[in-house]
Design a protein around this motif. Sequence first.
Motif, PDB file in Angstrom:
ATOM      1  N   LEU A  46       0.833  -1.197   0.000  1.00 34.03           N
ATOM      2  CA  LEU A  46       0.000   0.000   0.000  1.00 34.03           C
ATOM      3  C   LEU A  46       0.870   1.250   0.000  1.00 34.03           C
ATOM      4  CD1 LEU A  46      -2.774   1.360   0.165  1.00 34.03           C
ATOM      5  CD2 LEU A  46      -2.608   1.151   2.658  1.00 34.03           C
ATOM      6  N   ALA A  47       1.928   1.251   0.775  1.00 28.62           N
ATOM      7  CA  ALA A  47       2.837   2.400   0.810  1.00 28.62           C
ATOM      8  C   ALA A  47       3.463   2.639  -0.563  1.00 28.62           C
ATOM      9  CB  ALA A  47       3.920   2.182   1.850  1.00 28.62           C
ATOM     10  N   LYS A  48       3.843   1.573  -1.252  1.00 34.57           N
ATOM     11  CA  LYS A  48       4.428   1.714  -2.586  1.00 34.57           C
ATOM     12  C   LYS A  48       3.398   2.255  -3.568  1.00 34.57           C
ATOM     13  CE  LYS A  48       6.798  -0.723  -6.301  1.00 34.57           C
ATOM     14  NZ  LYS A  48       6.295   0.212  -7.251  1.00 34.57           N
ATOM     15  N   THR A  49       2.164   1.769  -3.497  1.00 34.95           N
ATOM     16  CA  THR A  49       1.111   2.235  -4.393  1.00 34.95           C
ATOM     17  C   THR A  49       0.825   3.719  -4.166  1.00 34.95           C
ATOM     18  OG1 THR A  49       0.126   0.032  -4.401  1.00 34.95           O
ATOM     19  CG2 THR A  49      -1.269   1.856  -5.124  1.00 34.95           C
ATOM     20  N   ILE A  50       0.717   4.124  -2.920  1.00 37.45           N
ATOM     21  CA  ILE A  50       0.486   5.536  -2.607  1.00 37.45           C
ATOM     22  C   ILE A  50       1.661   6.380  -3.089  1.00 37.45           C
ATOM     23  CG2 ILE A  50       0.267   7.201  -0.726  1.00 37.45           C
ATOM     24  CD1 ILE A  50      -1.317   5.036   0.788  1.00 37.45           C
ATOM     25  N   GLY A  51       2.872   5.896  -2.852  1.00 40.45           N
ATOM     26  CA  GLY A  51       4.062   6.623  -3.289  1.00 40.45           C
ATOM     27  C   GLY A  51       4.178   6.725  -4.792  1.00 40.45           C
ATOM     28  N   ASP A  52       3.677   5.733  -5.503  1.00 38.96           N
ATOM     29  CA  ASP A  52       3.728   5.765  -6.963  1.00 38.96           C
ATOM     30  C   ASP A  52       2.717   6.746  -7.553  1.00 38.96           C
ATOM     31  OD1 ASP A  52       5.737   3.902  -7.067  1.00 38.96           O
ATOM     32  OD2 ASP A  52       4.406   2.200  -7.476  1.00 38.96           O
ATOM     33  N   PHE A  53       1.538   6.851  -6.951  1.00 39.38           N
ATOM     34  CA  PHE A  53       0.493   7.692  -7.517  1.00 39.38           C
ATOM     35  C   PHE A  53       0.460   9.111  -6.962  1.00 39.38           C
ATOM     36  CE2 PHE A  53      -1.273   3.506  -8.598  1.00 39.38           C
ATOM     37  CZ  PHE A  53      -1.473   3.719  -9.945  1.00 39.38           C
ATOM     38  N   SER A  54       1.038   9.358  -5.824  1.00 35.87           N
ATOM     39  CA  SER A  54       1.008  10.693  -5.229  1.00 35.87           C
ATOM     40  C   SER A  54       1.623  11.766  -6.117  1.00 35.87           C
ATOM     41  CB  SER A  54       1.696  10.687  -3.871  1.00 35.87           C
ATOM     42  OG  SER A  54       0.986   9.885  -2.974  1.00 35.87           O
ATOM     43  N   PRO A  55       2.769  11.536  -6.722  1.00 29.64           N
ATOM     44  CA  PRO A  55       3.338  12.593  -7.581  1.00 29.64           C
ATOM     45  C   PRO A  55       2.435  12.960  -8.762  1.00 29.64           C
ATOM     46  CG  PRO A  55       5.005  10.964  -7.080  1.00 29.64           C
ATOM     47  CD  PRO A  55       3.705  10.427  -6.581  1.00 29.64           C
ATOM     48  N   HIS A  56       1.659  12.015  -9.252  1.00 29.89           N
ATOM     49  CA  HIS A  56       0.760  12.312 -10.366  1.00 29.89           C
ATOM     50  C   HIS A  56      -0.244  13.390  -9.981  1.00 29.89           C
ATOM     51  CE1 HIS A  56       2.357   9.018 -12.679  1.00 29.89           C
ATOM     52  NE2 HIS A  56       2.128   8.186 -11.668  1.00 29.89           N
ATOM     53  N   PHE A  57      -0.835  13.270  -8.810  1.00 31.43           N
ATOM     54  CA  PHE A  57      -1.798  14.265  -8.354  1.00 31.43           C
ATOM     55  C   PHE A  57      -1.130  15.614  -8.116  1.00 31.43           C
ATOM     56  CE2 PHE A  57      -3.816  10.258  -6.967  1.00 31.43           C
ATOM     57  CZ  PHE A  57      -4.936  10.344  -7.771  1.00 31.43           C
ATOM     58  N   TYR A  58       0.076  15.571  -7.605  1.00 33.44           N
ATOM     59  CA  TYR A  58       0.823  16.803  -7.348  1.00 33.44           C
ATOM     60  C   TYR A  58       1.119  17.519  -8.665  1.00 33.44           C
ATOM     61  CZ  TYR A  58       4.413  19.802  -5.318  1.00 33.44           C
ATOM     62  OH  TYR A  58       5.131  20.864  -4.898  1.00 33.44           O
ATOM     63  N   PHE A  59       1.577  16.783  -9.669  1.00 33.75           N
ATOM     64  CA  PHE A  59       1.902  17.396 -10.956  1.00 33.75           C
ATOM     65  C   PHE A  59       0.650  17.900 -11.668  1.00 33.75           C
ATOM     66  CE2 PHE A  59       5.743  14.412 -11.031  1.00 33.75           C
ATOM     67  CZ  PHE A  59       6.523  15.353 -10.372  1.00 33.75           C
ATOM     68  N   ILE A  60      -0.454  17.185 -11.563  1.00 37.16           N
ATOM     69  CA  ILE A  60      -1.695  17.626 -12.177  1.00 37.16           C
ATOM     70  C   ILE A  60      -2.166  18.918 -11.511  1.00 37.16           C
ATOM     71  CG2 ILE A  60      -4.162  17.087 -12.402  1.00 37.16           C
ATOM     72  CD1 ILE A  60      -3.297  14.153 -12.860  1.00 37.16           C
ATOM     73  N   TYR A  61      -2.078  18.983 -10.189  1.00 40.15           N
ATOM     74  CA  TYR A  61      -2.480  20.186  -9.466  1.00 40.15           C
ATOM     75  C   TYR A  61      -1.673  21.388  -9.923  1.00 40.15           C
ATOM     76  CZ  TYR A  61      -2.823  23.569  -5.688  1.00 40.15           C
ATOM     77  OH  TYR A  61      -2.984  24.710  -4.970  1.00 40.15           O
ATOM     78  N   TRP A  62      -0.364  21.263  -9.955  1.00 42.26           N
ATOM     79  CA  TRP A  62       0.494  22.387 -10.358  1.00 42.26           C
ATOM     80  C   TRP A  62       0.347  22.679 -11.840  1.00 42.26           C
ATOM     81  CZ3 TRP A  62       2.156  25.934  -7.332  1.00 42.26           C
ATOM     82  CH2 TRP A  62       2.344  25.649  -5.987  1.00 42.26           C
ATOM     83  N   GLY A  63       0.034  21.680 -12.657  1.00 40.11           N
ATOM     84  CA  GLY A  63      -0.179  21.924 -14.071  1.00 40.11           C
ATOM     85  C   GLY A  63      -1.409  22.762 -14.330  1.00 40.11           C
ATOM     86  N   PHE A  64      -2.481  22.516 -13.582  1.00 37.64           N
ATOM     87  CA  PHE A  64      -3.683  23.307 -13.747  1.00 37.64           C
ATOM     88  C   PHE A  64      -3.571  24.662 -13.079  1.00 37.64           C
ATOM     89  CE2 PHE A  64      -6.041  19.166 -14.346  1.00 37.64           C
ATOM     90  CZ  PHE A  64      -6.261  19.382 -15.693  1.00 37.64           C
ATOM     91  N   ARG A  65      -2.710  24.780 -12.110  1.00 37.41           N
ATOM     92  CA  ARG A  65      -2.571  26.049 -11.396  1.00 37.41           C
ATOM     93  C   ARG A  65      -1.801  27.074 -12.227  1.00 37.41           C
ATOM     94  NH1 ARG A  65      -0.436  26.894  -5.238  1.00 37.41           N
ATOM     95  NH2 ARG A  65      -0.991  29.073  -5.148  1.00 37.41           N
ATOM     96  N   ASN A  66      -0.895  26.634 -13.047  1.00 38.14           N
ATOM     97  CA  ASN A  66      -0.090  27.571 -13.862  1.00 38.14           C
ATOM     98  C   ASN A  66      -0.768  27.935 -15.147  1.00 38.14           C
ATOM     99  OD1 ASN A  66       1.958  27.817 -12.048  1.00 38.14           O
ATOM    100  ND2 ASN A  66       3.048  26.043 -12.827  1.00 38.14           N
TER     101      ASN A  66
END
Length: 66
Positions: A46-66
């Motif tokens: 579960l920790a690996k799965t969360i760690g793998d997908f967390s950056p995707h949400f972070y990059f999507i957030y910053w992509g829409f913010r700029n």
Amino acid sequence: MLLLISVFASKVANKFGVPALLLFLFIGMLAGSEGIGGLSFENYNLAKTIGDFSPHFYFIYWGFRN
């Protein structure tokens, strides 16, 4: 409890101009099994799965913010 602490840390980070990610890492280190919180986490898949997908949400957030 960690969620409330994280929300408070985000507000503090904005107020002082500190990156929120830095405070989140610090809170995680304090809450972990080696820190003050002593939370043990045994589900490594579960920790690996969360760690793998967390950056995707972070990059999507910053992509829409700029």
